[in-house]
Scaffold this active site. Structure first.
Site, PDB file in Angstrom:
ATOM      1  N   HIS A  32      11.874  40.599   6.785  1.00  0.00           N
ATOM      2  CA  HIS A  32      13.326  40.555   6.774  1.00  0.00           C
ATOM      3  C   HIS A  32      13.884  40.885   5.398  1.00  0.00           C
ATOM      4  O   HIS A  32      14.973  41.432   5.272  1.00  0.00           O
ATOM      5  CB  HIS A  32      13.806  39.174   7.239  1.00  0.00           C
ATOM      6  CG  HIS A  32      13.890  39.090   8.723  1.00  0.00           C
ATOM      7  ND1 HIS A  32      13.669  37.929   9.422  1.00  0.00           N
ATOM      8  CD2 HIS A  32      14.163  40.034   9.648  1.00  0.00           C
ATOM      9  CE1 HIS A  32      13.814  38.170  10.711  1.00  0.00           C
ATOM     10  NE2 HIS A  32      14.100  39.431  10.871  1.00  0.00           N
ATOM     11  N   ARG A  35      16.297  47.958  21.588  1.00  0.00           N
ATOM     12  CA  ARG A  35      14.928  47.439  21.699  1.00  0.00           C
ATOM     13  C   ARG A  35      15.039  45.964  22.098  1.00  0.00           C
ATOM     14  O   ARG A  35      15.079  45.080  21.250  1.00  0.00           O
ATOM     15  CB  ARG A  35      14.191  47.567  20.369  1.00  0.00           C
ATOM     16  CG  ARG A  35      13.765  49.001  20.036  1.00  0.00           C
ATOM     17  CD  ARG A  35      12.977  49.018  18.729  1.00  0.00           C
ATOM     18  NE  ARG A  35      12.187  50.215  18.559  1.00  0.00           N
ATOM     19  CZ  ARG A  35      12.507  51.233  17.747  1.00  0.00           C
ATOM     20  NH1 ARG A  35      13.623  51.176  17.053  1.00  0.00           N
ATOM     21  NH2 ARG A  35      11.717  52.273  17.644  1.00  0.00           N
ATOM     22  N   ARG A  42      16.534  49.252  26.778  1.00  0.00           N
ATOM     23  CA  ARG A  42      15.120  49.402  27.143  1.00  0.00           C
ATOM     24  C   ARG A  42      14.597  48.041  27.585  1.00  0.00           C
ATOM     25  O   ARG A  42      14.806  47.042  26.891  1.00  0.00           O
ATOM     26  CB  ARG A  42      14.311  49.912  25.954  1.00  0.00           C
ATOM     27  CG  ARG A  42      12.839  50.061  26.301  1.00  0.00           C
ATOM     28  CD  ARG A  42      12.063  50.727  25.215  1.00  0.00           C
ATOM     29  NE  ARG A  42      11.857  49.848  24.088  1.00  0.00           N
ATOM     30  CZ  ARG A  42      11.257  50.222  22.962  1.00  0.00           C
ATOM     31  NH1 ARG A  42      10.855  51.471  22.821  1.00  0.00           N
ATOM     32  NH2 ARG A  42      11.083  49.379  21.979  1.00  0.00           N
ATOM     33  N   GLU A  90       6.772  58.705  26.237  1.00  0.00           N
ATOM     34  CA  GLU A  90       5.989  58.379  25.038  1.00  0.00           C
ATOM     35  C   GLU A  90       4.493  58.412  25.321  1.00  0.00           C
ATOM     36  O   GLU A  90       3.680  58.046  24.490  1.00  0.00           O
ATOM     37  CB  GLU A  90       6.430  57.050  24.420  1.00  0.00           C
ATOM     38  CG  GLU A  90       6.648  55.926  25.392  1.00  0.00           C
ATOM     39  CD  GLU A  90       7.267  54.691  24.747  1.00  0.00           C
ATOM     40  OE1 GLU A  90       7.424  54.638  23.527  1.00  0.00           O
ATOM     41  OE2 GLU A  90       7.594  53.757  25.498  1.00  0.00           O
ATOM     42  N   ASN A 118       7.335  58.097  18.368  1.00  0.00           N
ATOM     43  CA  ASN A 118       6.366  57.268  17.634  1.00  0.00           C
ATOM     44  C   ASN A 118       5.098  57.086  18.475  1.00  0.00           C
ATOM     45  O   ASN A 118       3.985  57.321  18.014  1.00  0.00           O
ATOM     46  CB  ASN A 118       6.951  55.891  17.318  1.00  0.00           C
ATOM     47  CG  ASN A 118       8.303  55.983  16.653  1.00  0.00           C
ATOM     48  OD1 ASN A 118       8.613  56.984  16.032  1.00  0.00           O
ATOM     49  ND2 ASN A 118       9.109  54.951  16.799  1.00  0.00           N
ATOM     50  N   ASP A 119       5.306  56.667  19.714  1.00  0.00           N
ATOM     51  CA  ASP A 119       4.138  56.482  20.575  1.00  0.00           C
ATOM     52  C   ASP A 119       3.607  57.815  21.087  1.00  0.00           C
ATOM     53  O   ASP A 119       2.399  57.988  21.228  1.00  0.00           O
ATOM     54  CB  ASP A 119       4.482  55.569  21.752  1.00  0.00           C
ATOM     55  CG  ASP A 119       4.420  54.117  21.334  1.00  0.00           C
ATOM     56  OD1 ASP A 119       3.407  53.742  20.709  1.00  0.00           O
ATOM     57  OD2 ASP A 119       5.369  53.379  21.588  1.00  0.00           O
ATOM     58  N   ARG A 158      -0.782  54.333  15.507  1.00  0.00           N
ATOM     59  CA  ARG A 158       0.408  54.534  14.674  1.00  0.00           C
ATOM     60  C   ARG A 158       0.443  53.624  13.464  1.00  0.00           C
ATOM     61  O   ARG A 158       1.198  53.861  12.523  1.00  0.00           O
ATOM     62  CB  ARG A 158       1.692  54.372  15.509  1.00  0.00           C
ATOM     63  CG  ARG A 158       1.899  53.007  16.088  1.00  0.00           C
ATOM     64  CD  ARG A 158       2.983  53.016  17.161  1.00  0.00           C
ATOM     65  NE  ARG A 158       4.301  52.661  16.664  1.00  0.00           N
ATOM     66  CZ  ARG A 158       5.374  52.553  17.420  1.00  0.00           C
ATOM     67  NH1 ARG A 158       5.312  52.784  18.715  1.00  0.00           N
ATOM     68  NH2 ARG A 158       6.526  52.216  16.911  1.00  0.00           N
ATOM     69  N   CYS A 207      14.490  59.179  20.750  1.00  0.00           N
ATOM     70  CA  CYS A 207      14.821  57.919  20.077  1.00  0.00           C
ATOM     71  C   CYS A 207      13.713  57.478  19.126  1.00  0.00           C
ATOM     72  O   CYS A 207      13.835  56.469  18.460  1.00  0.00           O
ATOM     73  CB  CYS A 207      15.125  56.820  21.091  1.00  0.00           C
ATOM     74  SG  CYS A 207      13.734  56.432  22.155  1.00  0.00           S
TER      75      CYS A 207
HETATM   76  C1  PEP Z   1       8.748  55.277  20.206  1.00  0.00           C
HETATM   77  O1  PEP Z   1       7.616  54.988  20.603  1.00  0.00           O
HETATM   78  O2  PEP Z   1       9.037  56.348  19.647  1.00  0.00           O
HETATM   79  C2  PEP Z   1       9.850  54.319  20.390  1.00  0.00           C
HETATM   80  C3  PEP Z   1      11.102  54.645  20.135  1.00  0.00           C
HETATM   81  O3  PEP Z   1       9.505  53.061  20.770  1.00  0.00           O
HETATM   82  P1  PEP Z   1       8.887  51.945  19.773  1.00  0.00           P
HETATM   83  O4  PEP Z   1       8.882  52.529  18.384  1.00  0.00           O
HETATM   84  O5  PEP Z   1       9.772  50.764  19.899  1.00  0.00           O
HETATM   85  O6  PEP Z   1       7.528  51.756  20.341  1.00  0.00           O
HETATM   86 MG    MG Z   2       7.348  53.249  21.871  1.00  0.00          MG
END
Ligand code: PEP
Ligand code: MG
Length: 835
Positions: A447, A554, A591, A685, A708-709, A719, A756
């Site tokens: 934080h 999220r 989500r 993803e 990201n995923d 990751r 996203c």
């Molecule tokens: C992603 O995977 O790109 C995503 C937006 O979800 P998170 O980062 O919350 O897994």
């Molecule tokens: Mg994700």
């Protein structure tokens, strides 16, 4: 007994034997602390499974460890979450340091009381020194019967005898600022487990089984220690080479390599850490230290002490309410308020008051014990919440002790140096005087880091404790982007950075001033720029920065600091408040819970998995626990009508998952009497979803690509893997091709596509995403103005050209380079901006 003789451990209790995997607590089932067994007890006296010395026993009596003469160490832990009972229901029969015989009574416990007041009675017996074992019993066991057979680690003497067979690495000077603490020790032990050889890590005369996290941590290594790896067995040579190199490299931590003598105490010119908040600053060192607090153990009477604790809690709550009402990141202070109301914490403190302890002592003991539990949970997010608990604990403690929290009297251009800053201290920083900060502790997702980013203060954490020795007033350059603190900065370098910083600041000012202009390319193509959020406060902030809606809420982060699930009403109130803040003309994409993988949620206990990222994550977990998903659907549906509601399912890889979830959503909507369903979409993803986007498209209202995923699953690179961080790059053409395929399939069916994942927040990626036809960019809140400005500087036709070009490249580095060149050329052709 010789070193290689097997050692038999006796059952410490009577009861039903269970495998560790069955323990509903990831701290134990993940085997982070050690491998072993679990017994569901039918007896009430815990007995020693082996002879040895009580090396540790908790005051509360719920846990203890025994160390045998040959180094085998066994941890016994009665029940789950029994630390919260603060000793009630347990009677200790032994003391720390006492020698015990196998079978001797250690602790008696009141099974009824523990079963009623703690999460579970399941009792763990873990071999924390890491020796392999075989189990000698099945199902029901009786106290004292043989239960396990271990092959103990060789003693120091035996190691000497064996040394003839073992290979030794050259000595390695440990570069890690804090020695081999949990994370690097975990990386090292994991790597060691990849070899069949028996491997030891040596520090002077001490040795540890290199495959045991706990044994490595028990070596208590420090930066600069000279360590050696030894190995005996088939793949010994490979093990030595790999593990010695890993040690020298910092076991996954960013370190100053010892081969380059930049970081000796007297001639250090550079200290490294991890970027907690980007940017750079040139200023003077200001060391901040906290005074030692004097806490008397014995109270002045239970009633008086109870009143003192209640007063402290009330005043702290009022102060937190005020901070949450006005300051940055209000949700952090709301979470702190909730910690003050936590019933387990309060019960623990009240239990100690009843024993005659002072309010300060009771409160401090309760918060410190719970923070330790968070830290030792093996769960990175919970571990970072330990800092919040320590912060709020100190706040109340000072109030009880009557110690004023004096505001720091800071000079201008201060670069604060501290062992650790608390969230309250960070939120209270005077940004007119403070230019940045450097801490020894902390993490990039803490934080404190989130607050630093919200305040726009450059910061690095995880720096060597050497930084605490710098003189106040010393001129230093903090380059947080690179995670560096320059102690002897070059003047020309400072000027260059200062010029770049000023240009960046001017550009940022301009972008913020124009944040409410639409994100439309010069040739008239509109891109929706929305926000990735995790709280109502972030939604409000996004609107003030020109955000056009929420592209990703999220939801799993809404209640991160909770040990218990929020009530359905509370969930509904949260979604409704967020929807109201957005209003009927803006999209709200909620989500559903994306728990699992790297995101454990304290109130959704899960069994440990070998590959959590490939396991029960996201929609898979929710379909396994349909009550969770149905309850969330009902709560989200309560917000229908206040904003343009969209529901999005995470981690979808099969069409059947979408069908099952849709059927549940329809049933819940019907039960609530809703005639119109909200839009339902999926996150893309997982490669299967991208490759089958044409099959999914008729059944969804929209797609949002989680790069990201998608990157980790496409490139098969974790990751969070410290050594793969630079290669797990979303600019890889393979990822871009999957985005391309998704957009084409979606548009063919008239559906929109957002991105996203973090790629959408990267300035360099904007032209390629526009060029691939992405309709919405959902980005990190502070970046909304700059991403919108970035879109306004583009031409759709140019973007399409560059996008086609990069799809044909070979690797991420080439894509980045092509985009940099494109960016430089595009900037050259831009009209000069008046400031
Ligand atoms: C992603 O995977 O790109 C995503 C937006 O979800 P998170 O980062 O919350 O897994
Ligand atoms: Mg994700």
């Amino acid at each position: 007994m010789t070193a290689t003789q097997p050692l038999e451990l006796l059952a410490p209790l009577s009861g039903v034997l269970l495998a560790l995997d069955k323990v509903p607590d990831p701290v134990f089932s993940s085997r982070l602390i050690g491998d072993g067994l679990c017994i569901d007890p039918t007896s009430q006296t815990l007995c020693a499974p082996l002879a040895g010395v009580i090396s540790n026993i908790q005051d509360s009596g719920h846990a203890l460890s025994i160390t045998a003469d040959n180094g085998v160490q066994v941890l016994l832990h009665i029940g789950l979450d029994t630390v919260n009972l603060a000793g009630q229901g347990f009677t200790r029969r032994v003391q720390e340091g006492q020698r015990v015989e196998a079978g001797q009574a250690l602790v008696e416990f009141d099974a009824d009381y523990v079963a009623l007041n703690a999460r579970s009675l399941l009792t763990l017996m873990l071999v924390v020194s890491g020796e392999p074992f075989t189990v000698l019993a099945t199902d029901l066991v009786q106290t004292g019967q043989p239960l396990m057979q271990l092959s103990p680690a060789p003693s120091a003497q035996a190691l000497d005898e064996e040394a003839g067979d073992a290979l030794f690495s050259k000595p390695v000077t440990l570069p890690n600022a804090n020695g081999l603490h949990a994370r690097p020790a975990g990386v090292f032990a994991q790597a060691a487990k990849g070899f069949t050889a028996s491997i030891y890590l040596h520090k002077q005369t001490q040795s540890a089984n290199a495959k045991s996290l706990v044994a490595i941590m028990a070596l208590q290594t420090m930066q600069g220690d000279s360590l050696q790896v030894s190995a005996a067995g088939e793949d010994a040579e490979a093990a030595i080479n790999v593990l010695a190199a890993l040690l020298a490299d910092g076991c996954g931590e960013a370190v100053t390599r010892t081969a380059e003598p930049v970081a000796t105490v007297s001639s250090t010119t550079l200290l490294r850490g991890v970027c907690a908040s980007p940017g750079s600053a040139f200023g003077q060192v200001v060391q901040v230290t906290e005074p030692e607090l004097n806490i008397a153990e014995t109270g002045a009477g239970e009633a008086l002490e109870r009143a003192a604790l209640a007063r402290g809690l009330r005043t702290a709550t009022e102060a937190l309410q005020a901070q949450a009402a006005g300051g940055v990141q209000a949700d952090i202070f709301r979470a702190h308020q909730q910690l003050l109301e936590d019933p387990t914490l309060l019960d623990q403190a009240h239990g100690l008051l009843a024993e005659g302890k002072s309010a300060a002592f009771a409160w401090n003991r309760a918060t410190v014990a719970t923070a330790k539990l968070f830290q030792g949970s093996g769960n990175a997010l919970l571990a970072e919440r330990a800092a919040d608990l320590a912060d709020v604990g100190q706040r109340v403690l000072k109030l009880i002790l009557g110690i004023a929290d004096s505001a720091w009297d800071l000079p201008e251009r201060a670069i604060l140096i501290a062992e650790q800053l608390t969230p309250s201290q960070t939120a209270g920083l005077d940004t007119r005087k403070v230019l940045g900060f450097v801490t020894v502790g902390g993490g990039a997702t803490s934080h404190v880091a989130i607050l630093a980013r919200a305040l726009g203060l450059p910061a690095i954490c995880g720096v060597s404790a050497q930084v605490l020795g710098l003189a106040n007033g010393k001129q230093v350059l903090l380059d947080a982007d690179k995670g560096e603190l320059h102690l002897d900065p070059d003047l020309a370098d400072i000027e260059q950075r200062e010029a770049a910083r000023q240009q960046q600041a001017l550009r940022h000012q301009r972008d913020v001033a124009q944040a409410f202009l639409p994100a439309t390319t010069r040739d008239g193509h509109h891109i929706e720029v929305t926000a990735n959020v995790a709280s109502l406060q972030e939604v409000e902030q996004s609107l003030s920065l020109g955000g056009e809606g929420v592209g990703l809420l999220r939801s799993e982060f809404l209640y991160l600091d909770r040990n218990r699930a929020p009530s359905p009403d509370e969930q509904a109130a949260t979604y409704t408040a967020i929807a109201r803040a957005l209003g009927g003309e803006r999209n709200l994409v909620v989500r559903t819970l994306d728990v699992g993988g790297d995101k454990p949620l304290a109130y959704v206990p899960m069994e440990a998995e070998t590959n959590p990222f490939l396991g029960l994550r996201g929609i898979r977990l929710c379909l396994e626990r349909p009550h969770l998903l149905r309850e969330q659907f009902r709560a989200i549906l309560a917000s229908a009508g206040f904003a343009r509601l969209h529901i999005m399912l995470p981690m979808v890889s099969l069409l059947s998952e979408l069908h099952l979830a849709r059927a549940m959503l329809e049933e819940e909507a019907l039960a609530l009497g809703l005639t119109e369903l909200p839009k339902l979409g999926i996150m893309v993803e997982v490669p299967s979803a991208a490759l089958m986007a044409d099959v999914f498209a008729p059944h969804v209202d929209f797609f949002s690509i989680g790069t990201n995923d998608l990157t980790q699953y496409t490139l098969a690179m974790d990751r969070d893997h410290p050594r793969l961080a630079s290669q797990a790059d979303s600019f890889h053409p393979a990822v871009l091709r999957l985005i391309d395929a998704t957009v084409k399939a979606a548009h063919a069916h008239g559906k929109w596509v957002g991105v996203c994942g973090a790629l959408a927040s990267e300035a360099l990626a904007v032209p390629v995403l526009i060029g691939l036809g992405v309709d919405e960019l959902s980005v990190s809140v502070p970046l909304i103005p700059s991403i919108k400005a970035n879109v306004r500087e583009r031409d759709l036709a140019d973007c399409q050209l560059i996008a086609r070009q990069v799809l044909g490249l070979e690797e991420a580095g080439q894509v980045r380079e092509a985009l940099r060149l494109y960016h430089a050329a595009a900037v050259e052709t831009l009209p000069v901006v008046e400031h």
